[in-house]
Design an enzyme around this catalytic site. Structure first.
Site, PDB file in Angstrom:
ATOM      1  N   PHE A 158       0.841  -1.211   0.000  1.00 42.89           N
ATOM      2  CA  PHE A 158       0.000   0.000   0.000  1.00 42.89           C
ATOM      3  C   PHE A 158       0.876   1.262   0.000  1.00 42.89           C
ATOM      4  CE2 PHE A 158      -2.109   2.777   3.409  1.00 42.89           C
ATOM      5  CZ  PHE A 158      -2.699   3.615   2.487  1.00 42.89           C
TER       6      PHE A 158
ATOM      7  N   TYR B 229       5.465  -7.334  16.185  1.00 46.88           N
ATOM      8  CA  TYR B 229       5.537  -6.153  15.321  1.00 46.88           C
ATOM      9  C   TYR B 229       6.210  -5.002  16.065  1.00 46.88           C
ATOM     10  CZ  TYR B 229       3.699  -2.425  12.216  1.00 46.88           C
ATOM     11  OH  TYR B 229       3.552  -1.360  11.349  1.00 46.88           O
TER      12      TYR B 229
HETATM   13  P1  NAD Z   1       1.532  -3.547   3.141  1.00 46.07           P
HETATM   14  O1  NAD Z   1       1.347  -4.882   3.738  1.00 46.07           O
HETATM   15  O2  NAD Z   1       0.581  -3.078   2.116  1.00 46.07           O
HETATM   16  O3  NAD Z   1       2.990  -3.407   2.522  1.00 46.07           O
HETATM   17  C1  NAD Z   1       4.108  -4.079   2.993  1.00 46.07           C
HETATM   18  C2  NAD Z   1       4.872  -4.636   1.791  1.00 46.07           C
HETATM   19  O4  NAD Z   1       6.082  -5.270   2.254  1.00 46.07           O
HETATM   20  C3  NAD Z   1       4.092  -5.704   1.035  1.00 46.07           C
HETATM   21  O5  NAD Z   1       4.116  -5.439  -0.359  1.00 46.07           O
HETATM   22  C4  NAD Z   1       4.835  -7.015   1.360  1.00 46.07           C
HETATM   23  O6  NAD Z   1       4.703  -7.978   0.358  1.00 46.07           O
HETATM   24  C5  NAD Z   1       6.238  -6.503   1.556  1.00 46.07           C
HETATM   25  N1  NAD Z   1       7.089  -7.376   2.376  1.00 46.07           N
HETATM   26  C6  NAD Z   1       6.819  -7.884   3.608  1.00 46.07           C
HETATM   27  N2  NAD Z   1       7.848  -8.652   4.045  1.00 46.07           N
HETATM   28  C7  NAD Z   1       8.791  -8.611   3.054  1.00 46.07           C
HETATM   29  C8  NAD Z   1      10.081  -9.198   2.912  1.00 46.07           C
HETATM   30  N3  NAD Z   1      10.610  -9.987   3.848  1.00 46.07           N
HETATM   31  N4  NAD Z   1      10.780  -8.944   1.771  1.00 46.07           N
HETATM   32  C9  NAD Z   1      10.276  -8.148   0.799  1.00 46.07           C
HETATM   33  N5  NAD Z   1       9.051  -7.564   0.883  1.00 46.07           N
HETATM   34  C10 NAD Z   1       8.322  -7.797   1.997  1.00 46.07           C
HETATM   35  O7  NAD Z   1       1.575  -2.504   4.381  1.00 46.07           O
HETATM   36  P2  NAD Z   1       1.700  -0.912   4.393  1.00 46.07           P
HETATM   37  O8  NAD Z   1       0.553  -0.354   5.139  1.00 46.07           O
HETATM   38  O9  NAD Z   1       1.996  -0.408   3.031  1.00 46.07           O
HETATM   39  O10 NAD Z   1       2.973  -0.734   5.330  1.00 46.07           O
HETATM   40  C11 NAD Z   1       4.244  -0.441   4.779  1.00 46.07           C
HETATM   41  C12 NAD Z   1       5.222  -0.084   5.902  1.00 46.07           C
HETATM   42  O11 NAD Z   1       4.735   1.046   6.631  1.00 46.07           O
HETATM   43  C13 NAD Z   1       5.430  -1.208   6.926  1.00 46.07           C
HETATM   44  O12 NAD Z   1       6.778  -1.226   7.312  1.00 46.07           O
HETATM   45  C14 NAD Z   1       4.552  -0.780   8.083  1.00 46.07           C
HETATM   46  O13 NAD Z   1       5.051  -1.274   9.306  1.00 46.07           O
HETATM   47  C15 NAD Z   1       4.668   0.736   8.021  1.00 46.07           C
HETATM   48  N6  NAD Z   1       3.516   1.399   8.654  1.00 46.07           N
HETATM   49  C16 NAD Z   1       2.320   1.489   8.017  1.00 46.07           C
HETATM   50  C17 NAD Z   1       1.259   2.113   8.653  1.00 46.07           C
HETATM   51  C18 NAD Z   1      -0.074   2.298   7.979  1.00 46.07           C
HETATM   52  O14 NAD Z   1      -0.984   2.857   8.604  1.00 46.07           O
HETATM   53  N7  NAD Z   1      -0.287   1.912   6.742  1.00 46.07           N
HETATM   54  C19 NAD Z   1       1.412   2.614   9.949  1.00 46.07           C
HETATM   55  C20 NAD Z   1       2.638   2.475  10.566  1.00 46.07           C
HETATM   56  C21 NAD Z   1       3.700   1.881   9.899  1.00 46.07           C
END
Ligand code: NAD
Ligand code: UDP
Length: 324
Positions: free
Chosen positions: A12, A146
Site C-alpha cells: 500500500f 511487530y
Molecule cells: P503492506 O502490507 O501493504 O505493505 C508491505 C509490503 O512489504 C508488502 O508489499 C509485502 O509484500 C512486503 N514485504 C513484507 N515482508 C517482506 C520481505 N521480507 N521482503 C520483501 N518484501 C516484503 O503494508 P503498508 O501499510 O503499506 O505498510 C508499509 C510499511 O509502513 C510497513 O513497514 C509498516 O510497518 C509501516 N507502517 C504502516 C502504517 C499504515 O498505517 N499503513 C502505519 C505504521 C507503519
C-alpha cells in the site's frame, strides 16, 4: 538521475512512494516478496524505463547493481491480522531485513529512511504521543512481534548512524489509509468499507471507545519525502492528529456508504491500544509539514476506490488472507 530502492514497493504505502519518486524524476527500484503486497499496485509503472521491480525477500542478502542514493525500508506486514498470522516473518523483516538494508546503504553510501510506527508507543500512557515518549509495549503479547521488531529496527538504524556514519531517517507513521489498501488486511477502514459494500454488519471491536487518528496517504507521502531530504536523524511522527473513536468512525462509514447495516460489537483484541494521536509539533517545525486532506475528503476518495473493485474481488477478499 538519482536512484532509490523502495523495499515493500508493491504494498500500500510502498506503491504510493514509487509513484511519488517517479514523479520527482528518480530511477525507482521496488523490491518485494509479495507476501502481503500485490503487483497490481505497481503494474502501471512497469512500462517506464526508470522503474525496476525485484522479486526478493529482504530478510535475505540484498544485491542491487549500480549506485544507490536512497533506500526506503517499507517491507513489513503492517496490519494486526497479517502480523499475527506471520509473526516470524514480521520479526525477521524488522531485524534481518533492516540489517541488510543498512549494510547495503553502507557500501553504496546511500541515505536510509525506515518506516517505523506509532506502535513503538504501544498502549500509550502519554497522550498525544510525542517522539520523546518511550512507550508502553508488551513484548510477549500478540502485538510484540511487530512492536519489538520496529523498536529493534530503530535501534539498529541509530547504531549504523552513530557507529558507521550512515545517513539515516526514521518516520513514525500513524494510522494511514487510502486507495490500494488490501480489502482483507483486517485493518479497520478496509474492514468497515468492505462490510458495507457486501451488505454485512460492521465489526466494531470492544465498545468502540478506543481512539485512532487517520492520515490520508498523500499527506503521509509528502511528510516522508520532506523528511528524507531533511538533515534530521531523530524519529519524527507523521500522522493526522484529528482523533476519533472507532465507534464514531464506524458511524461515519455507515453515513458515507449509505449502508442499512449496523455496528456490531466483537471482543476487543489483546493489548489493543486504547488511545492514539500524534503530536506533530516536530514535523511542523522541522519539515514545515502538516496534513492537508480532511477525513471527509480522504474517505470519499478511498470509498470510490473500493467501490471500483469488481464484485468478484469484493467477495473473494471477504476473508482474511491465508499465508503459505
Ligand atoms: P503492506 O502490507 O501493504 O505493505 C508491505 C509490503 O512489504 C508488502 O508489499 C509485502 O509484500 C512486503 N514485504 C513484507 N515482508 C517482506 C520481505 N521480507 N521482503 C520483501 N518484501 C516484503 O503494508 P503498508 O501499510 O503499506 O505498510 C508499509 C510499511 O509502513 C510497513 O513497514 C509498516 O510497518 C509501516 N507502517 C504502516 C502504517 C499504515 O498505517 N499503513 C502505519 C505504521 C507503519
Ligand atoms: N477495529 C475494529 N474492527 C475491525 C478492525 C479493527 O473495531 O474490523 C479496531 C481495532 O480494534 C483498533 C482500531 O479499529 O482499535 C484500529 O485497528 P487497525 O487494525 O486498523 O490498526 P491498529 O491501529 O490497531 O494497528
Amino acid at each position: 538521475m538519482k536512484r532509490v530502492l523502495i523495499t515493500g514497493g508493491a504494498g500500500f504505502l510502498g506503491s504510493h512512494l514509487c509513484d511519488r519518486f517517479i514523479k520527482e524524476g528518480f530511477h525507482v527500484i521496488a523490491m518485494d516478496n509479495l507476501i502481503t503486497g500485490d503487483l497490481k499496485n505497481i503494474e502501471h509503472l512497469f512500462k517506464l524505463p526508470n522503474f525496476e521491480f525485484y522479486h526478493h525477500d529482504v530478510s535475505k542478502f540484498i544485491h542491487v547493481p549500480g549506485e544507490l542514493d536512497y533506500i526506503l525500508h517499507f517491507a513489513s506486514p503492517a496490519s494486526p491480522i497479517d502480523y499475527l498470522k506471520i509473526p516470524i516473518q514480521t520479526l525477521k523483516v524488522g531485524s534481518l531485513g533492516i540489517h541488510n538494508c543498512l549494510g547495503l546503504a553502507r557500501v553504496k553510501n546511500a541515505r536510509v529512511l525506515i518506516a517505523s510506527t506509532s506502535e513503538v508507543y504501544g498502549d500509550p500512557l502519554v497522550h498525544p504521543q510525542t517522539e520523546e515518549y518511550w512507550g508502553n509495549v508488551n513484548p510477549v503479547g500478540p502485538r510484540g512481534v511487530y512492536d519489538e521488531a520496529k523498536r529493534f529496527q530503530e535501534a539498529m538504524t541509530m547504531a549504523y548512524h552513530t557507529y558507521h556514519g550512515v545517513e539515516t531517517r526514521i518516520v513514525r507513521i500513524f494510522n494511514t489509509y487510502g486507495p490500494r489498501m488490501r480489502l482483507n488486511d483486517g485493518r479497520v477502514l478496509p474492514a468497515f468499507i468492505g462490510q458495507a459494500l457486501r451488505g454485512e454488519d460492521l465489526t466494531m471491536f470492544g465498545d468502540g471507545s478506543q481512539t485512532r487518528a487517520f492520515c490520508y496517504v498523500d499527506d503521509l507521502v509528502e511528510g516522508i519525502y520532506r523528511l528524507l531530504l531533511s538533515d534530521y536523524a531523530q524519529p519524527v511522527n507523521i500522522g493526522n492528529p484529528d482523533e476519533i473513536t472507532i465507534k464514531e468512525f464506524g458511524e461515519e462509514i455507515i453515513k458515507l456508504t449509505g449502508t442499512s447495516q449496523k455496528l456490531i460489537s466483537l471482543p476487543l483484541p489483546t493489548d489493543d491500544p486504547k488511545q492514539r494521536k500524534p503530536d506533530i509539533t516536530k514535523a511542523k517545525a522541522i519539515l514545515g509539514w502538516e496534513p492537508k486532506v480532511s477525513r471527509a475528503e480522504g474517505l470519499k476518495i478511498t470509498y470510490e476506490y473500493f467501490k471500483s473493485l469488481s464484485q468478484d474481488d469484493l467477495h473473494r477478499l471477504a476473508h482474511h488472507k491465508e499465508f503459505k
